[in-house]
Design a protein around this motif. Structure first.
Motif, short mmCIF file in Angstrom:
data_model
loop_
_atom_site.label_atom_id
_atom_site.label_comp_id
_atom_site.label_asym_id
_atom_site.label_seq_id
_atom_site.Cartn_x
_atom_site.Cartn_y
_atom_site.Cartn_z
N LEU A 256 23.93 72.57 56.54
CA LEU A 256 24.24 74.13 56.16
C LEU A 256 24.96 74.67 57.07
O LEU A 256 25.98 75.49 56.77
CB LEU A 256 23.12 74.59 55.35
CG LEU A 256 23.32 75.91 54.44
CD1 LEU A 256 24.12 75.56 53.38
CD2 LEU A 256 22.02 76.54 54.12
N GLN A 257 24.29 74.77 58.41
CA GLN A 257 25.23 75.54 59.19
C GLN A 257 26.81 75.17 59.67
O GLN A 257 27.59 75.88 59.72
CB GLN A 257 24.34 75.54 60.49
CG GLN A 257 23.29 76.57 60.50
CD GLN A 257 22.42 76.35 61.73
OE1 GLN A 257 22.79 75.74 62.96
NE2 GLN A 257 21.50 77.27 61.83
N ALA B 112 30.41 75.14 67.20
CA ALA B 112 30.32 74.47 68.55
C ALA B 112 28.44 74.38 68.54
O ALA B 112 28.23 73.28 69.11
CB ALA B 112 30.60 75.40 69.55
N LYS B 113 27.74 75.16 67.92
CA LYS B 113 26.47 74.91 68.16
C LYS B 113 26.04 73.61 67.53
O LYS B 113 25.17 73.11 68.10
CB LYS B 113 25.72 76.05 67.23
CG LYS B 113 24.20 76.05 67.23
CD LYS B 113 23.85 77.41 66.33
CE LYS B 113 22.15 77.30 66.29
NZ LYS B 113 21.85 78.41 65.43
N ILE B 114 26.49 73.14 66.38
CA ILE B 114 25.92 72.12 65.77
C ILE B 114 26.64 70.95 66.51
O ILE B 114 25.71 69.94 66.90
CB ILE B 114 26.23 72.05 64.22
CG1 ILE B 114 25.72 73.30 63.47
CG2 ILE B 114 25.83 70.77 63.70
CD1 ILE B 114 24.30 73.12 63.55
N LEU B 115 27.86 70.87 66.81
CA LEU B 115 28.46 69.64 67.26
C LEU B 115 28.16 69.35 68.68
O LEU B 115 28.13 68.38 69.23
CB LEU B 115 30.23 69.68 67.30
CG LEU B 115 30.58 69.68 65.70
CD1 LEU B 115 32.08 69.99 65.73
CD2 LEU B 115 30.04 68.47 64.86
N ALA C 107 33.69 79.28 64.62
CA ALA C 107 33.84 78.01 65.52
C ALA C 107 32.63 78.05 66.26
O ALA C 107 32.08 77.03 66.84
CB ALA C 107 35.02 78.58 66.41
N GLY C 108 31.88 79.20 66.55
CA GLY C 108 30.55 79.07 67.25
C GLY C 108 29.45 78.46 66.47
O GLY C 108 28.75 77.61 67.17
N MET D 70 33.94 79.27 57.30
CA MET D 70 34.01 80.52 57.99
C MET D 70 35.45 80.12 58.76
O MET D 70 36.48 81.28 58.57
CB MET D 70 33.25 81.09 58.68
CG MET D 70 31.97 81.78 58.07
SD MET D 70 30.62 82.22 59.43
CE MET D 70 31.34 83.41 60.30
N LEU D 71 35.61 79.37 59.57
CA LEU D 71 36.82 79.12 60.41
C LEU D 71 37.90 78.80 59.53
O LEU D 71 38.77 79.46 59.95
CB LEU D 71 36.38 77.90 61.20
CG LEU D 71 37.41 77.36 62.07
CD1 LEU D 71 37.66 78.55 63.08
CD2 LEU D 71 37.11 76.02 62.89
#
Length: 163
Positions: free
Chosen positions: A9-10, A118-121, A114-115, A17-18
């Motif tokens: 979901l995140q 990046a947090k997930i990836l 993007a944040g 959003m991106l």
């Protein structure tokens, strides 16, 4: 450290959003090029845009005259590269008039998305597994209880056979 509730979901939220932020941003940018009809400046050296085409034209003539030698292909490729670089260098980007609210919203959507991505990836696999201690304990408890049930069933079978 808290475990993320739902990484999928995140990820999807960040991606949405991106994409929305980049779409709105692309609607607010005006692109113009001054490639045709102007001079190209390389530092203090300037040449007309027609002269930029000369290496490409020479490379094409050389390629057809020599039967496609490697050197003629390299020269033609460099001519195309010079043309592409000169178009990029003469491209002008400008933002249209917008309110501060629109600008802040665009920045939040782009960089917030993007944040999240990046947090997930870029999450450390050890951190992802760290929140699973409770579920591991629950799994061990269930396995232990099922073993006890099997032992009790075996004892019941032995008792039935003994009578």
């Amino acid at each position: 450290m808290k475990r993320a509730k739902n990484e999928l979901l995140q990820f999807l939220g960040g991606l949405l959003m991106l994409v929305v932020g980049l779409f709105i941003f692309s609607q607010k940018v005006m692109v113009s090029s001054s490639f045709f009809g102007r001079y190209m400046m390389f530092g203090s050296f300037s040449m007309s845009n027609g002269m930029i085409m000369i290496p490409f034209i020479i490379g094409i003539i050389w390629m057809f005259a020599s039967g496609g030698s490697f050197a003629s292909k390299v020269f033609t490729g460099l001519g195309v590269l010079i043309i592409v670089v000169s178009i990029i260098l003469t491209t002008n980007l400008s933002l249209v008039h917008m309110t501060l609210y629109e600008w802040v919203l665009i920045l939040i959507l782009i960089f917030g998305g993007a944040g999240l991505l990046a947090k997930i990836l870029l999450a450390n696999p050890e951190d992802v597994g760290a929140g699973r201690d409770e579920s591991d304990r629950l799994d061990e408890h269930i396995i232990g209880e099922s073993r006890r049930i099997r032992e009790i069933e075996k004892e019941i079978e032995q008792i039935k056979k003994g009578k």
